[in-house]
Scaffold this active site. Structure first.
Site, PDB file in Angstrom:
ATOM      1  CB  SER A  88      -9.770  27.848 -18.304  1.00  0.00           C
ATOM      2  OG  SER A  88      -8.501  27.904 -18.884  1.00  0.00           O
ATOM      3  CE  LYS A 112      -4.830  30.327 -18.227  1.00  0.00           C
ATOM      4  NZ  LYS A 112      -5.516  29.174 -18.784  1.00  0.00           N
TER       5      LYS A 112
HETATM    6  N1  URA Z   1      -7.799  30.460 -22.851  1.00  0.00           N
HETATM    7  C1  URA Z   1      -7.667  29.794 -21.661  1.00  0.00           C
HETATM    8  O1  URA Z   1      -6.735  30.044 -20.900  1.00  0.00           O
HETATM    9  N2  URA Z   1      -8.571  28.883 -21.352  1.00  0.00           N
HETATM   10  C2  URA Z   1      -9.623  28.567 -22.144  1.00  0.00           C
HETATM   11  O2  URA Z   1     -10.397  27.736 -21.768  1.00  0.00           O
HETATM   12  C3  URA Z   1      -9.753  29.251 -23.372  1.00  0.00           C
HETATM   13  C4  URA Z   1      -8.822  30.195 -23.709  1.00  0.00           C
END
Ligand code: URA
Length: 434
Positions: free
Chosen positions: A183, A187
């Site tokens: 995750s 990003k």
């Molecule tokens: N921050 C995120 O962007 N994703 C997660 O899974 C946990 C914290």
């Protein structure tokens, strides 16, 4: 290929191929795979994990589920940071403009609250008018003109993470090393920064409960980032008690403002200097972390960082009036200070319980898409290691009803443990990697 077979493979601890992962992520992003199958798969990952190779493939597929930004048309070197999630964690609000004030551009995609942890995007939306849904063009224009931008999980960047993130928040599937790593790094990779500082929390109010897991998660994320040519470092810090004093969206914004004006709580200020310092060290603005921290401390104390914060919030549509007078930010109808029930030394403040209490007061979501109340939350007047006399202010609660206030008070009084003997304040930064 069928989604059900991929879920079964992870349930049965078989290894997924790159093709399996691509099929699942693309199918979920397009809506061909429904939320219930994606939740079942996330739960299988929580229970059985994924290999490093599967986690890397998952990260890259999520990153490529949308646009991949190339920021070099805007600036030769852009830095970013990301927290693994904690209670009272308003670090991005301070660090983004602080680092930008050195001239180093900060372009960042942030999330909403996840589980018991708060989210930067929810906090920023405490300002009326603040725009977090930015198009790619708006993101790049902000970065070019103001050197600082934070967008929400926009439609263009890593859309698969946006869907998984909201789903995991409400299906008890946050606490998984591969899901957290994928995750965060998807990003970061999609939003194009050259250097990334990972703010990894460990303790009761974090998704990693012990230092070894935090180190393993940091090393995994560093390896994924370096594998695609990014500079990556991790700052691992204590999250057994909330960070700073305030927990709750608008209350945390006020604490960030105080910190940018040179008046923040000591632990939070020090944390911002360390994370921001590592960012400018990786960005080549300072030869050592110590020199970087000294440079940033000056920018906090001489008003430059505060000026940059105001410029940024206004440029993203936030209210100038609320910046000039933070009392105009959302305010709860009931505010009550809870006195210390005894004299003694504070031995512990269970951060997870504080985070869950804030969610129950309305400051976070119980279900996907729930509205949140920006005004509610908790302000601590004493931290671990502090000594109080019975009757001294212990907490101030900001609630939207008398029932919510009473429930929060009862929970928080049991979340705080006391000692008759003096207690040493615990160290905040536990390890820096990279
Ligand atoms: N921050 C995120 O962007 N994703 C997660 O899974 C946990 C914290």
């Amino acid at each position: 290929m069928r989604a059900i077979d991929i879920i079964a493979k992870t349930r049965d601890k078989q290894t997924l191929t790159d093709e399996d992962i691509k099929f699942f992520i693309q199918g979920y992003t397009k809506g061909d795979i429904p939320d219930y199958q994606a939740s079942a798969w996330c739960m299988a990952v929580v229970l059985n994990g994924l290999s490093k190779a599967e986690t890397t493939a998952l990260t890259l597929q999520i990153a490529h589920s949308g646009e991949m930004l190339d920021l070099h048309q805007i600036a030769p070197f852009v830095v970013d940071k990301h927290s693994t999630g904690g209670v009272g964690d308003k670090t991005s609000l301070v660090v983004a403009p602080l680092v930008a004030a050195t001239g180093l551009p900060v372009g960042k995609m942030s999330g909403r609250g996840l589980g018991f942890s708060g989210g930067t995007v929810d906090k920023l939306e405490s300002f009326s008018g603040f725009q977090v849904s930015l198009s790619t063009e708006q993101f790049l224009a902000m970065l070019k003109e103001h050197k600082v931008v934070i967008s929400g999980q926009s439609v263009d960047l890593a859309p698969a993470d946006g869907k998984f993130y909201a789903l995991r928040d409400v299906t008890a599937t946050v606490e998984s090393m591969p899901l957290i790593a994928a995750s965060i790094m998807s990003k970061k990779i999609a939003s194009g920064a050259d250097a990334i500082v990972l703010d990894v929390k460990v303790g009761s109010g974090a998704f990693m409960r012990n230092l070894q897991d935090a180190i393993t998660l940091s090393e995994l994320m560093i390896a994924i980032g370096r594998g695609v040519g990014r500079k990556v470092a991790a700052v691992i810090s204590d999250m057994n008690q909330p960070l700073g004093n305030a927990v709750g969206n608008a209350l945390e914004v006020k604490e960030a403002i105080a910190t940018l004006q040179g008046n923040g709580p000591a632990d939070f200020r020090e944390h911002c200097l360390t994370v921001g310092g590592k960012m400018i060290e990786l960005g080549g603005k300072a030869p050592t972390l110590q020199a970087a921290k000294a440079q940033l401390a000056d920018l906090l104390d001489n008003g430059t960082a505060w000026g940059k914060f105001k410029e940024w919030i206004i440029a993203q549509g936030g209210s100038e009036e609320e910046l000039d007078n933070p009392d105009l930010l959302p305010a709860a109808p009931i505010v009550e200070t809870v006195p210390a029930p005894r004299s003694g030394h504070i031995a512990g403040i269970d951060a997870a319980e504080v985070g869950k209490t804030c969610v129950a007061m309305g400051g976070g979501r119980e279900k996907k898409g729930d509205p949140i109340d920006y005004s509610v939350g908790i302000v601590h007047h004493a931290k671990v290691g502090d000594s109080l006399e019975a009757g001294n202010p212990l907490l101030t609660l900001h609630a939207n009803s008398a029932e919510s206030l009473a429930a929060a008070k009862a929970r928080l009084l049991t979340a705080i443990t006391w000692s008759d003997e003096p207690v040493e304040a615990p160290p905040h930064t536990l390890k820096i990697i990279g």
